[in-house]
Design an enzyme around this catalytic site. Structure first.
Site, PDB file in Angstrom:
ATOM      1  N   CYS A 123      12.138 -28.890  17.665  1.00 46.08           N
ATOM      2  CA  CYS A 123      11.448 -27.628  17.385  1.00 46.08           C
ATOM      3  C   CYS A 123      12.400 -26.530  16.926  1.00 46.08           C
ATOM      4  O   CYS A 123      12.015 -25.387  16.745  1.00 46.08           O
ATOM      5  CB  CYS A 123      10.647 -27.161  18.598  1.00 46.08           C
ATOM      6  SG  CYS A 123      11.679 -26.773  20.008  1.00 46.08           S
ATOM      7  N   GLU A 180      18.779 -28.258  24.727  1.00 40.99           N
ATOM      8  CA  GLU A 180      19.459 -27.213  23.962  1.00 40.99           C
ATOM      9  C   GLU A 180      20.929 -27.090  24.320  1.00 40.99           C
ATOM     10  O   GLU A 180      21.663 -26.344  23.681  1.00 40.99           O
ATOM     11  CB  GLU A 180      18.806 -25.855  24.239  1.00 40.99           C
ATOM     12  CG  GLU A 180      17.322 -25.845  23.996  1.00 40.99           C
ATOM     13  CD  GLU A 180      16.747 -24.453  24.078  1.00 40.99           C
ATOM     14  OE1 GLU A 180      16.640 -23.819  23.032  1.00 40.99           O
ATOM     15  OE2 GLU A 180      16.409 -24.013  25.192  1.00 40.99           O
ATOM     16  N   HIS A 217      17.440 -14.953  16.028  1.00 44.45           N
ATOM     17  CA  HIS A 217      16.002 -14.791  16.224  1.00 44.45           C
ATOM     18  C   HIS A 217      15.386 -13.821  15.230  1.00 44.45           C
ATOM     19  O   HIS A 217      14.209 -13.911  14.913  1.00 44.45           O
ATOM     20  CB  HIS A 217      15.684 -14.441  17.674  1.00 44.45           C
ATOM     21  CG  HIS A 217      15.762 -15.659  18.544  1.00 44.45           C
ATOM     22  ND1 HIS A 217      16.904 -16.011  19.208  1.00 44.45           N
ATOM     23  CD2 HIS A 217      14.857 -16.647  18.773  1.00 44.45           C
ATOM     24  CE1 HIS A 217      16.702 -17.155  19.836  1.00 44.45           C
ATOM     25  NE2 HIS A 217      15.477 -17.562  19.595  1.00 44.45           N
ATOM     26  N   ASP A 236      19.962 -23.862  19.444  1.00 42.57           N
ATOM     27  CA  ASP A 236      20.908 -23.665  20.538  1.00 42.57           C
ATOM     28  C   ASP A 236      21.820 -24.864  20.724  1.00 42.57           C
ATOM     29  O   ASP A 236      22.985 -24.707  21.077  1.00 42.57           O
ATOM     30  CB  ASP A 236      20.152 -23.379  21.847  1.00 42.57           C
ATOM     31  CG  ASP A 236      19.764 -21.917  21.925  1.00 42.57           C
ATOM     32  OD1 ASP A 236      20.618 -21.071  21.608  1.00 42.57           O
ATOM     33  OD2 ASP A 236      18.609 -21.618  22.270  1.00 42.57           O
TER      34      ASP A 236
HETATM   35  C1  PEP Z   1      16.174 -23.710  19.628  1.00 42.57           C
HETATM   36  O1  PEP Z   1      17.108 -23.288  20.300  1.00 42.57           O
HETATM   37  O2  PEP Z   1      16.305 -24.564  18.722  1.00 42.57           O
HETATM   38  C2  PEP Z   1      14.811 -23.202  19.861  1.00 42.57           C
HETATM   39  C3  PEP Z   1      13.772 -23.743  19.261  1.00 42.57           C
HETATM   40  O3  PEP Z   1      14.669 -22.121  20.683  1.00 42.57           O
HETATM   41  P1  PEP Z   1      15.047 -20.640  20.216  1.00 42.57           P
HETATM   42  O4  PEP Z   1      15.327 -20.677  18.731  1.00 42.57           O
HETATM   43  O5  PEP Z   1      13.919 -19.751  20.544  1.00 42.57           O
HETATM   44  O6  PEP Z   1      16.279 -20.355  21.013  1.00 42.57           O
HETATM   45 MG    MG Z   2      16.668 -22.104  22.056  1.00 39.04          MG
END
Ligand code: PEP
Ligand code: MG
Length: 587
Positions: free
Chosen positions: A513, A442, A195, A466
């Site tokens: 996403c 995910e 992140h 994920d």
């Molecule tokens: C993902 O896991 O691809 C996602 C978009 O959520 P995050 O990156 O916030 O875990």
């Molecule tokens: Mg995620």
């Protein structure tokens, strides 16, 4: 020095080190006029420590070893030594660092000087400095800072551009640097989809993570080149190398400007398929960037960032509502997909809030109480968030997205909570609109049970970050296994393709996403799998759109088949792409 390139472009600037040992102290710039107040705060903290040390010394038992008293003397001397006291003040006055940052920056400088000493005894005195600094930091923590944190501290620290170097930076800290002076950053640890890297990418500044030794090798004020395209970091480059990178920097800026011109062009493939390009945002203020980049909506609002940097106090329903409404209104009628909090794993709640909620110690945070699991374990907070999101729907087009669902019981409990939140608003006579509810895919378990999810949800959104982590059992934030974090793994691609196919067959919208959506290496592949909606950082939209404009989805769909059957999909894809180029130039 090499690391993982996570955000494109070249940054050249003077290094600002965020001390490795103290990443949990606040780092921010203070306003020009506030330096005297911040210096006073530091002085006060030092006085407190001096009083503490004197009391300790006074209260030493008669039979205490004399070394103990001598040690306290040394600590008192260190505390008042200009090397610590004066120099720290300078960090505040000249660089406009907050007091905590100033203390850690100067401690780091001194520690390194001590590391280089020949004399063993003197070298070990470093510990005394660190212990005194620790005491000052603790005293500062008790001194509430009333100073506003300055996000835009342009021009501070001279005219030179600044780049940030740290061992690690938590996503919450990274968020504080958003919109600040830094033109690039490099860390020792982290993976491409950690992140921290994601926030860096959203800042659209060149970044390299997982450079291992960076914070040890780089010194405060060194000149650095950070190449966010290749992962190369150069310390104090020679004039020739510098010139070469300045040239590349100009080229990359020209390329950006060229791509930027595509921003308001409709996103349609050569064979006439409309492809929806949406934005991922962390804060309502990012919505402006999304619009500016030509996004046709927000595909992922990571609401957990509203819950960070809060000093233990989490946002209540009204505050959340205001934030969601701000995002919705900023998007002027375009859809905004708000994801319920995804706290946990590499996005922990700050310590105080976690303590309050007794969510402090997860044995294995990525597999623990995160995302929807966390929300369902805190029903009052979950209801509060659902009400805030529902209320925002009265001001525009809102969609609700649930992270990390995998179990039928979770789906039912979530929908039940949503029904309750609706009822509470109805009872209170508060307005809201109908909203579509989607699930993030995910976890492999979710990808493999699509009929169940599609029965209960209006749409799905594939969180590839994920999905890769959990399919391959690779911690996405751990650079030690970053080489195995492979979006091209056949298992990952087959899961993604199957999810897209299942949603398309059920006539339900499906989006990607995760970071794959903004990586142009995957644009054609995803279109070939039948995907028509992608959500990414605003800065990546134009580059992805350029790929879309050159794509023919019917042809891509054929190429994808062989790739999905292959043991080496990335090679098979390259071959398919070459063949397609040959065919195009022949015909
Ligand atoms: C993902 O896991 O691809 C996602 C978009 O959520 P995050 O990156 O916030 O875990
Ligand atoms: Mg995620």
């Amino acid at each position: 020095m090499f690391g993982l390139p996570v955000s494109r472009g070249v940054a050249i600037g003077r290094a600002v080190l965020v001390a490795a040992s103290r990443v949990d102290v606040a780092h921010y710039f203070i306003d020009d006029g506030h330096a005297p107040a911040e210096v006073a705060r530091l002085r006060h903290a030092r006085d407190t420590v001096a009083a503490e040390l004197s009391t300790l010394q006074r209260d030493l038992p008669i039979d205490a070893p004399t070394e103990l008293s001598a040690l306290l003397d040394v600590h008192l001397m260190v505390l008042h030594d200009p090397m610590l006291a004066e120099a720290t003040r300078q960090w505040i006055e000249v660089r406009h660092y907050n007091a905590e940052w100033a203390v850690t920056a100067q401690t780091e400088v001194l520690s390194r000087q001590f590391d280089e000493m020949e004399d063993d005894y003197l070298r070990e005195r470093k510990v005394d400095i660190e212990q005194v600094a620790e005491r000052v930091l603790r005293a500062l923590a008790k001194e509430e800072s009333l100073l506003p944190q300055v996000a835009h501290a342009r021009g501070l620290g001279g005219e030179d551009p600044l780049v940030l170097v740290a061992s690690d930076i938590a996503p919450a800290d990274m968020l504080q640097f958003k919109g600040s002076v830094f033109t690039g950053f490099v860390t020792d640890v982290g993976g491409r989809t950690s992140h921290t890297a994601i926030v860096a990418r959203s800042m659209d500044i060149p970044a390299v993570v997982g450079a291992r030794e960076a914070s040890r090798l780089v010194r405060q004020d060194d000149w650095l080149i950070i190449d966010g395209d290749t992962g190369v970091v150069v310390i104090n480059p020679t004039p020739i190398v510098l010139e070469e990178y300045r040239f590349r920097q100009r080229q990359s800026e020209l390329e950006r400007a060229r791509l930027h011109r595509l921003r308001h062009m409709p996103s349609v493939t050569l064979d006439g398929q409309a492809i929806e390009l949406l934005a991922n945002i962390e804060l309502p203020a990012d919505a402006a960037n999304a619009l500016e980049a030509g996004a046709v909506g927000v595909g992922l609002f990571r609401s957990e960032f509203l819950f960070m940097n809060r000093n233990g106090e989490l946002p209540d329903e009204d505050e959340q509502f205001e934030a969601y409404r701000a995002a919705v209104q900023a998007m002027s009628g375009l859809p905004v997909t708000i994801r319920t909090v995804d706290i946990g794993a590499d996005k922990p709640l700050d310590r105080m809030a976690a303590h309050e909620l007794r969510h402090e110690h997860a044995l294995n945070p990525a597999l623990g109480l995160r995302a929807i699991r966390w929300s369902l374990s805190e029903p009052a907070m979950f209801l509060q968030q659902l009400r805030a999101i529902l209320r925002a729907s009265a001001h525009g087009k809102v969609r609700l997205l649930i992270p990390m669902v995998a179990h039928r019981s979770e789906i039912l409990a979530t929908l039940d909570a949503l029904a309750r939140a609706r009822q509470q608003l109805l009872d209170a006579g508060v307005a809201f609109n109908r909203i579509e509810v989607g699930a993030m895919i995910e976890v492999p378990a979710a990808a493999l049970t699509m009929p169940l999810l599609l029965r209960h949800f209006d749409f799905v959104s594939i969180g590839t970050n994920d999905l890769i982590q959990y399919t391959l059992a690779i911690d996405r934030a751990d650079e030690a296994v970053a080489h195995l974090y492979d979006p091209w793994h056949p298992a990952v691609l087959r899961l993604i393709a199957d999810v897209i196919a299942a949603a398309n067959a059920a006539n339900k919208p499906v989006c990607v996403c995760g970071e794959m959506a903004g990586d142009v290496a995957f644009t054609e592949l995803l279109l070939g799998m039948g995907l028509r909606s992608l959500s990414m950082h605003p800065s990546q939209i134009s580059a992805v759109k350029q790929r879309v404009l050159r794509s023919d989805t019917a042809r891509l769909a054929k190429a994808v088949k062989s790739v999905l059957d292959s043991d080496e999909p990335s090679e098979a894809w390259l071959l398919a792409a070459e063949r397609s180029v040959q065919r195009t130039s022949a015909g």
